[in-house]
Design an enzyme around this catalytic site. Sequence first.
Site, PDB file in Angstrom:
ATOM      1  CB  THR A  15      -5.425  -9.934  10.604  1.00 54.78           C
ATOM      2  OG1 THR A  15      -6.763  -9.439  10.688  1.00 54.78           O
ATOM      3  CG2 THR A  15      -5.042 -10.625  11.897  1.00 54.78           C
ATOM      4  CB  CYS A 148      -6.099   4.608  -1.091  1.00 52.73           C
ATOM      5  SG  CYS A 148      -7.397   3.570  -1.770  1.00 52.73           S
ATOM      6  N   GLY A 179      -5.386  -2.434  -2.635  1.00 48.26           N
ATOM      7  CA  GLY A 179      -6.445  -1.525  -2.203  1.00 48.26           C
ATOM      8  C   GLY A 179      -7.763  -2.229  -1.942  1.00 48.26           C
ATOM      9  CG  HIS A 241      -4.482   3.458  -5.801  1.00 44.46           C
ATOM     10  ND1 HIS A 241      -4.320   2.104  -5.897  1.00 44.46           N
ATOM     11  CD2 HIS A 241      -5.423   3.657  -4.837  1.00 44.46           C
ATOM     12  CE1 HIS A 241      -5.124   1.499  -5.026  1.00 44.46           C
ATOM     13  NE2 HIS A 241      -5.794   2.419  -4.366  1.00 44.46           N
ATOM     14  CG  ASN A 326      -2.624   1.035  -2.719  1.00 46.96           C
ATOM     15  OD1 ASN A 326      -1.584   0.895  -3.364  1.00 46.96           O
ATOM     16  ND2 ASN A 326      -3.313   0.018  -2.248  1.00 46.96           N
ATOM     17  CB  THR A 327      -1.200  -0.129   1.777  1.00 37.36           C
ATOM     18  OG1 THR A 327       0.082  -0.423   1.225  1.00 37.36           O
ATOM     19  CG2 THR A 327      -2.260  -0.969   1.104  1.00 37.36           C
TER      20      THR A 327
END
Length: 348
Positions: A15, A148, A179, A241, A326-327
């Site tokens: 989630t 990250c 992040g 980032h 970053n993700t």
Amino acid sequence: MNTKEKIKVGILGATGSVGQKFIALLQNHPWFEISEIAASKKSVGKKYKDVVDWIIPNSFPKKLGNKIIKECKPNLDCRIVFSGLDSGVAGEIEKDFAQNGYIVVSNSKNHRMDDDVPLLIPEVNPEHLEIIKSQKFNGGAIVTNPNCSTIGLTIALKPLLDNFGIESVNVVTMQAISGGGIEVMKSDIVKDNVIPFISGEEEKMEIEPLKILGKINSYKINYAEFPISAQCNRVDVFDGHTECVQIKLKKETSVQEIIKVWKNYKYVPQIKELPLAPKQVIHYFEDEKLPQPKFQRDIDKGMAVSIGRLRPDNLFDFKFVVLSHNTIRGAAGGAILCAELMYAKSLL
Ligand code: NAP
């Protein structure tokens, strides 16, 4: 490989901000299919669509909407678990899965610095995967993905270390709100603001690259030896980032030479053409206004690293700007690439 033979994977922390990226990136993956999703007790037993606060525009996976969220217990029907768990709970849960024969690929910090756990960037240190053979789990293993911000920085440093040697590094980050996880994204504190502190981040950035850039010898990683100084800031950017880097090198070189080694850099994921590998690892931009998160973060599925503004520096030798998603590159995408590397090396 036909669809029926795909390897079943579970998402722990399905989630969360990273968990959602795992789900989005694994739709139609040629080798892996999501068979289980798991999260905290407050979500267990509910349909995914009823509890998830979906944050990725236009990509909700309809076929998973009715899937029931399970507990993070090692009775899931899958071979690999990708972990996007909160670090407050990830350590024990991930160990439990590995001890019960699962391959754990984690984004959390808990096991990153364990001596027998690879801290992996497939384009930088694929040989560190060897170390899982020294882990004492029953057919299971733990592999970790770096922080990250570490990932973008370390990918930029690797060709420089190989070609010129590194004396020292200074880095100042401007890190996206995604992040900080769902809670930070929902809060107003980051709007029209800069927060000059991210808990534990500077410490991670100062040590993780040294493990990743280290050399493996008889299942032991000998860390690279140069000092890194990091300052980390949260800024009002959704994803991506940005990092301002200053570097002192061991050998004299030029701006042109550095750009050349960045542009030519590739390693195992490119040679083996892994599904999520960027075709070109590093994109260098001559335009002095680039890279910018809004325009460069999604290059090559969000897996490429963008660099610009390389110029001489009065204190160090050179300075430049690095940007990475970053993700994706820094979390879920990087972790999936680790699993693809394990697949390609017959380690699954
Ligand atoms: P997040 O949005 O806060 O998500 C955390 C996830 O952990 C949620 O799915 C949550 O489930 C689950 N969880 C919390 N407590 C739990 C428990 N007791 N048992 C089982 N599940 C539990 O965080 P995130 O940003 O995705 O980050 C996840 C991890 O990846 C963190 O360790 C973070 O440091 C790391 N990471 C994040 C990024 C990034 O860019 N976001 C990058 C690299 C690494 P519920 O919804 O049910 O509470």
